[in-house]
Design a protein around this motif. Structure first.
Motif, PDB file in Angstrom:
ATOM      1  N   VAL A  79      17.093  23.615  21.653  1.00 10.58           N
ATOM      2  CA  VAL A  79      18.077  23.093  22.613  1.00 10.58           C
ATOM      3  C   VAL A  79      19.410  22.894  21.906  1.00 10.58           C
ATOM      4  CG1 VAL A  79      18.696  21.158  24.128  1.00 10.58           C
ATOM      5  CG2 VAL A  79      16.309  21.966  24.027  1.00 10.58           C
ATOM      6  N   ARG A  80      20.497  23.351  22.559  1.00 12.23           N
ATOM      7  CA  ARG A  80      21.857  23.151  22.049  1.00 12.23           C
ATOM      8  C   ARG A  80      22.674  22.423  23.119  1.00 12.23           C
ATOM      9  NH1 ARG A  80      23.944  28.662  19.146  1.00 12.23           N
ATOM     10  NH2 ARG A  80      24.840  27.144  17.671  1.00 12.23           N
ATOM     11  N   VAL A  81      23.292  21.330  22.713  1.00  6.87           N
ATOM     12  CA  VAL A  81      24.130  20.555  23.629  1.00  6.87           C
ATOM     13  C   VAL A  81      25.556  20.598  23.113  1.00  6.87           C
ATOM     14  CG1 VAL A  81      24.538  18.323  24.720  1.00  6.87           C
ATOM     15  CG2 VAL A  81      22.188  19.062  24.240  1.00  6.87           C
ATOM     16  N   HIS A  82      26.397  21.394  23.790  1.00 10.68           N
ATOM     17  CA  HIS A  82      27.801  21.538  23.396  1.00 10.68           C
ATOM     18  C   HIS A  82      28.727  20.689  24.268  1.00 10.68           C
ATOM     19  CE1 HIS A  82      26.459  24.771  20.854  1.00 10.68           C
ATOM     20  NE2 HIS A  82      26.092  25.520  21.872  1.00 10.68           N
ATOM     21  N   SER A  83      28.297  20.351  25.473  1.00  7.09           N
ATOM     22  CA  SER A  83      29.122  19.522  26.356  1.00  7.09           C
ATOM     23  C   SER A  83      29.051  18.062  25.934  1.00  7.09           C
ATOM     24  CB  SER A  83      28.629  19.640  27.807  1.00  7.09           C
ATOM     25  OG  SER A  83      28.787  20.946  28.302  1.00  7.09           O
ATOM     26  N   GLY A  84      30.094  17.338  26.265  1.00  5.42           N
ATOM     27  CA  GLY A  84      30.081  15.903  26.054  1.00  5.42           C
ATOM     28  C   GLY A  84      29.448  15.177  27.225  1.00  5.42           C
ATOM     29  N   ASN A  85      29.087  13.921  26.992  1.00  4.05           N
ATOM     30  CA  ASN A  85      28.516  13.054  28.029  1.00  4.05           C
ATOM     31  C   ASN A  85      27.311  13.698  28.720  1.00  4.05           C
ATOM     32  OD1 ASN A  85      30.048  10.403  28.391  1.00  4.05           O
ATOM     33  ND2 ASN A  85      31.709  11.910  28.185  1.00  4.05           N
ATOM     34  N   VAL A  86      26.317  14.010  27.900  1.00 10.07           N
ATOM     35  CA  VAL A  86      25.021  14.475  28.372  1.00 10.07           C
ATOM     36  C   VAL A  86      23.979  13.460  27.934  1.00 10.07           C
ATOM     37  CG1 VAL A  86      23.268  16.287  28.199  1.00 10.07           C
ATOM     38  CG2 VAL A  86      25.690  16.903  28.302  1.00 10.07           C
TER      39      VAL A  86
ATOM     40  N   ASN B  67      15.606  24.899  14.143  1.00  8.54           N
ATOM     41  CA  ASN B  67      15.998  23.536  14.542  1.00  8.54           C
ATOM     42  C   ASN B  67      15.482  23.240  15.940  1.00  8.54           C
ATOM     43  OD1 ASN B  67      18.971  24.852  13.357  1.00  8.54           O
ATOM     44  ND2 ASN B  67      17.912  23.306  12.143  1.00  8.54           N
ATOM     45  N   ALA B  68      15.140  21.994  16.174  1.00  7.85           N
ATOM     46  CA  ALA B  68      14.719  21.577  17.515  1.00  7.85           C
ATOM     47  C   ALA B  68      15.930  21.317  18.410  1.00  7.85           C
ATOM     48  CB  ALA B  68      13.842  20.337  17.429  1.00  7.85           C
ATOM     49  N   LEU B  69      16.897  20.568  17.899  1.00  7.75           N
ATOM     50  CA  LEU B  69      18.059  20.164  18.702  1.00  7.75           C
ATOM     51  C   LEU B  69      19.313  20.215  17.860  1.00  7.75           C
ATOM     52  CD1 LEU B  69      19.341  18.862  21.282  1.00  7.75           C
ATOM     53  CD2 LEU B  69      18.745  16.639  20.293  1.00  7.75           C
ATOM     54  N   GLU B  70      20.370  20.802  18.452  1.00  4.67           N
ATOM     55  CA  GLU B  70      21.699  20.769  17.850  1.00  4.67           C
ATOM     56  C   GLU B  70      22.656  20.164  18.866  1.00  4.67           C
ATOM     57  OE1 GLU B  70      24.499  24.002  15.660  1.00  4.67           O
ATOM     58  OE2 GLU B  70      24.181  24.306  17.808  1.00  4.67           O
ATOM     59  N   VAL B  71      23.382  19.129  18.445  1.00  3.08           N
ATOM     60  CA  VAL B  71      24.349  18.455  19.315  1.00  3.08           C
ATOM     61  C   VAL B  71      25.731  18.596  18.700  1.00  3.08           C
ATOM     62  CG1 VAL B  71      25.054  16.276  20.385  1.00  3.08           C
ATOM     63  CG2 VAL B  71      22.615  16.790  20.089  1.00  3.08           C
TER      64      VAL B  71
ATOM     65  N   GLU C 130      30.643  13.372  18.000  1.00  5.58           N
ATOM     66  CA  GLU C 130      31.042  11.970  17.753  1.00  5.58           C
ATOM     67  C   GLU C 130      30.429  11.032  18.807  1.00  5.58           C
ATOM     68  OE1 GLU C 130      32.452  10.516  15.352  1.00  5.58           O
ATOM     69  OE2 GLU C 130      33.277  12.182  14.188  1.00  5.58           O
ATOM     70  N   ARG C 131      30.252   9.797  18.358  1.00  3.34           N
ATOM     71  CA  ARG C 131      29.796   8.681  19.210  1.00  3.34           C
ATOM     72  C   ARG C 131      28.463   8.992  19.892  1.00  3.34           C
ATOM     73  NH1 ARG C 131      34.918   9.713  19.908  1.00  3.34           N
ATOM     74  NH2 ARG C 131      34.532  10.850  21.849  1.00  3.34           N
TER      75      ARG C 131
ATOM     76  N   GLU D  84      31.199   8.385  13.719  1.00  2.23           N
ATOM     77  CA  GLU D  84      30.523   7.308  14.444  1.00  2.23           C
ATOM     78  C   GLU D  84      29.232   7.836  15.076  1.00  2.23           C
ATOM     79  OE1 GLU D  84      31.304   4.305  18.252  1.00  2.23           O
ATOM     80  OE2 GLU D  84      33.008   5.261  17.233  1.00  2.23           O
ATOM     81  N   HIS D  85      28.141   7.188  14.731  1.00  2.00           N
ATOM     82  CA  HIS D  85      26.831   7.584  15.268  1.00  2.00           C
ATOM     83  C   HIS D  85      25.896   6.376  15.220  1.00  2.00           C
ATOM     84  CE1 HIS D  85      23.690  10.526  16.335  1.00  2.00           C
ATOM     85  NE2 HIS D  85      22.887   9.762  15.615  1.00  2.00           N
TER      86      HIS D  85
END
Length: 620
Positions: A470-477, A529-533, A558-559, A593-594
Motif C-alpha cells: 500500500v502506498r499513501v501519497h495523499s494527505g489527510n488519509v 515493504n508493507a506500507l509507504e506513506v 509530516e505530522r 514531526e511524527h
C-alpha cells in the motif's frame, strides 16, 4: 473452469451513454444469503452450515469432542450473511474463513437492529484445530486462534459473543448486552480489532498477545497478555501503563481522544425493502465512544450504487473453489467485469462488491470525490499482471472510502507497464507519486478501512509479487484496521509434502534454499515493504505489517501518527537483513514531526541466524 484468453486486449472504446439507475433491490448472487426475523432459526443455521469451518471429531480423556478445523484456510469461496432488522432467537452459528456476517439495520441496537437473543445466539468464533497438539497448539483440547483470520462480523446486537480471532477478523458496530470474550481458554491469539461497539457486561481479552479497541464503551475489562490498546474508548479503561515490570510484561496504552474519526461504510435495508449505502461522516469532535445509530450517516440509495459480481465457479449446481490450474489465466469475462466496474466509477457511482474473486485486467481508478468501494464477504481483488495496483485513487480526490476488501498480488508479466514512475508496483495507491501538493482535506479525509493485503496464500504459483503493498501519497488519509501480510505460509500443492514437519498443514515460504551445499535465491512471494506513506497528516488506527523483505513500514510524510502497530519481521531472511539495517517501523530522517504509540515489533528468524539491531528507526 477458467480458460486462458490468448488474445488479451488492453484497450477499450469510450462511448457516451446516459447514466442509468441501478436497482434499489439488487439481485444478490448465491453466496450472499439474506435472512429475515421470520425465518426459522434451524433453517437459518442449516443454510449457514456449509460456510462454517468444518467440524472434526477427536477424543479428550476418552470423551468424544468436536472442533472446527482450518481446512478452509486457503479456500477461494467467499460468503456474506446479511440479517434484516428484527429478533433472531437462539440462532447461533460459526463465522468461517472468508465469511462476513452483517446486520442490515440502520442501527446496531433497538428496533432497527438485527438482534440475537438467547444466552448463546448470533455469530461466534472458537479456537480451531483442538484435535491437534505440538507447535503453537499447546495440547489436545486447547486449539489455536493464531490463524482465525479473514472473517468479520458487524452491525448487530447480542446477549453474549465469543470472538476468538487474530488479524483480519474485525468486530464492528455491535452491542453486546452481557459478556464479550476475545479468546478461547488458553489458546494463543494475537492481533485482534474491535471498533465502535458497546459492551454492557464484561469484556475479556483472554490470552490475546495484542489487541486494539477503538471508540468502544466498556463496563468492565480484563485479560490480555502483551499489549492491549484503547483509543477513544469510554467506561472501564485501564490506566496507561507503558513501562512493564520484570514480573508483568503486559503493556496497556490509552489514547483518550483520537484526532479524527471516520467509521466504515455499511449496507442497510429500509422499511420498503430498498437498500441504501450508509456513509458515516468524518468528525473531529465526537471521536470517543460507540455511535450505534445512523444520525451521523449520509444515506445513499442503491440507485447510484453498482453491485459488482465476480465469476462464481459452479459444478453440478454447487458453488466450488476456483481451479488452481487456471487461477492465473485471465479470460475475456475478467476484462468485461473490470470495464463494467470502471464505467460505474466514471459515472460517479459507488461500488459494492459481492463476495468472491475479481481478477482485474487494469486498476480501478477513482477520480470522483467521496466515492466508496465497499466489499462484502471479504471480496478479493487480484492485481493486474502489468504491475498496476488493484485500486488507484487519483490525487486531490477527497473523502474517498475504500473498505472491506482483500487485495492480492498476482504473477507479474515480463512487460509490466503499469508500475509507478519510480518503477515500483503496489496493490493500492492512494494519491499519486508525482503530485507533491496533495494535502487532502482535513475535514473530509480519505479512509482505508478493513483492507487486508496479501502476497501469497491460495495461489499455488509462489512467484506472485509486488514491490509495496500500500502506498499513501495523499494527505489527510485515515487507516482503520489494515493487515498487510507477506505470506509466511501458503497452500500446499497436490501431493506436496510440507517443508517444515513442525508445521504440517502448509508450505513455509522461503527466499533461499540450500542445494548441493549452495545457497540459491528462490524468492517465494516477495514484497519489499508493507506500507509507504509520503502524504502529510496521515493517521493509522490499528496497523499490522508483517514479513516483508525490507523495511515493513516506511513513513516520509509530516505530522503522521500511528496508534497500535503490530509487526512480525520476516522468518526467512538472511544476515543481510540486519546488515542493511532493515527494521519494522522506519521514519525517514527528514521527517520533523511524527507520533507513534503502542508499537510492537518482534522477530522469529527461522532459517538463518539474524541479529537485527532494532525494531524501529527514527530520525536522530
Amino acid at each position: 473452469m477458467r480458460i486462458a484468453w490468448t488474445a488479451m486486449s488492453w484497450f477499450s472504446f469510450n462511448m457516451v451513454t446516459a447514466k442509468s439507475n441501478e436497482p434499489l433491490k439488487p439481485e444478490w448472487p448465491i453466496n450472499v444469503m439474506v435472512f429475515k426475523p421470520t425465518d426459522d432459526a434451524e433453517d437459518i443455521k442449516a443454510r449457514i452450515k456449509p460456510t462454517e469451518d468444518p467440524l472434526q471429531e477427536y477424543k479428550l480423556n476418552g470423551e468424544k469432542k468436536l472442533t472446527h478445523n482450518t481446512e478452509h484456510h486457503f479456500d477461494t469461496k467467499h460468503y456474506a450473511l446479511l440479517f434484516e432488522p428484527g429478533e433472531y432467537k437462539d440462532c447461533s452459528f460459526e463465522v468461517g474463513y472468508y465469511v462476513q456476517m452483517a446486520g442490515l439495520g440502520k442501527d446496531a441496537e433497538g428496533s432497527n437492529a438485527a438482534r440475537f437473543t438467547g444466552a448463546k445466539s448470533g455469530p461466534y468464533v472458537e479456537a480451531l484445530n483442538k484435535h491437534m497438539s505440538g507447535g503453537s497448539n499447546q495440547a489436545v483440547g486447547t486449539g489455536l486462534c493464531l490463524d482465525t483470520f479473514w472473517r468479520s462480523a458487524e452491525n448487530f446486537s447480542s446477549e453474549n459473543t465469543q470472538w476468538a480471532v487474530s488479524q483480519a477478523a474485525p468486530l464492528r458496530r455491535v452491542n453486546v448486552a452481557n459478556e464479550l470474550v476475545f479468546g478461547d481458554g488458553d489458546a494463543y491469539s494475537s492481533g485482534g480489532f474491535v471498533a465502535n461497539s458497546k459492551v454492557g457486561g464484561h469484556c475479556d481479552y483472554a490470552a490475546n498477545q495484542q489487541w486494539f479497541s477503538r471508540a468502544c464503551d466498556f463496563k468492565q475489562t480484563s485479560g490480555g497478555a502483551w499489549s492491549t490498546v484503547f483509543a477513544g474508548c469510554t467506561g472501564d479503561i485501564p490506566q496507561n501503563d507503558s513501562s512493564p515490570s520484570d514480573n508483568n510484561a503486559h503493556v496497556r496504552t490509552v489514547e483518550e481522544a483520537p484526532e479524527v474519526r471516520v467509521e466504515k461504510p455499511y449496507v442497510a435495508i429500509d422499511t420498503h425493502g430498498n437498500y441504501n449505502l450508509h456513509v458515516p461522516k468524518a468528525t473531529r469532535d465526537a471521536t470517543t465512544g460507540a455511535q450505534l445509530d445512523s444520525s451521523n450517516d449520509e444515506i445513499r440509495p442503491f440507485s447510484n450504487v453498482k453491485v459488482g459480481k465476480p465469476i462464481l465457479p459452479m459444478k453440478d449446481g454447487e458453488y466450488v473453489n476456483h481451479n488452481m490450474a487456471t487461477y492465473n489465466d485471465l479470460i475475456a469475462e475478467d476484462e468485461k467485469i473490470t470495464n463494467d466496474l470502471q464505467q460505474a466509477l466514471d459515472e460517479g457511482k459507488d461500488l459494492v462488491l459481492c463476495p468472491g474473486i475479481f481478477f482485474l485486467t487494469k486498476p480501478l481508478v477513482i477520480t470522483h470525490a467521496n466515492q466508496v468501494i465497499l466489499g462484502l464477504g471479504l471480496a478479493t481483488l487480484i492485481a493486474p499482471q502489468d504491475g498496476s495496483p488493484c485500486i488507484s485513487v487519483k490525487a486531490k480526490t477527497a473523502g474517498v472510502r475504500i473498505a472491506g476488501l482483500m487485495l492480492e498480488a498476482s504473477k507479474q508479466q515480463p512487460e509490466s507497464g503499469g508500475r509507478a514512475s519510480d518503477g515500483k508496483s503496489c496493490l493500492l495507491s492512494f494519491g499519486e507519486l508525482d503530485v507533491a501538493d496533495d494535502a487532502g482535506d482535513a475535514d473530509n479525509p480519505g479512509l482505508i478501512s478493513d483492507v487486508f493485503t496479501r502476497v501469497g496464500g491460495s495461489n499455488l504459483d509462489r512467484a506472485v509479487s509486488t514491490d509495496i503493498m500500500v502506498r499513501v501519497h495523499s494527505g489527510n488519509v485515515v487507516g482503520d484496521n489494515l493487515w498487510l501480510w507477506r505470506a509466511d505460509h501458503v497452500k500446499l500443492r497436490e501431493g506436496e509434502e510440507p517443508n517444515d514437519p513442525e508445521l504440517p498443514l502448509y508450505w513455509q515460504t522461503r527466499m533461499w534454499k540450500e542445494e548441493d551445499g549452495k545457497k540459491i535465491r528462490i524468492d517465494e512471494c516477495i514484497t519489499k515493504n508493507a506500507l509507504e506513506v509520503t502524504g502529510d497528516d496521515v493517521k493509522m488506527y490499528g496497523l499490522f505489517c508483517e514479513h516483508t523483505t525490507e523495511h515493513q513500514l516506511v513513513w516520509k510524510g509530516e505530522r503522521g501518527s500511528t496508534i497500535f502497530f503490530q509487526c512480525e519481521l520476516p522468518y526467512d531472511v538472511d544476515i543481510d537483513f540486519a546488515n542493511d539495517n532493515f527494521t519494522g517501523y522506519y521514519v525517514d530522517e527528514n521527517v520533523e514531526e511524527h507520533t507513534a504509540r503502542a508499537i510492537g515489533v518482534y522477530s522469529n528468524f527461522q532459517v538463518y541466524d539474524v541479529d537485527a539491531s532494532t525494531g524501529m528507526q527514527l530520525p536522530s
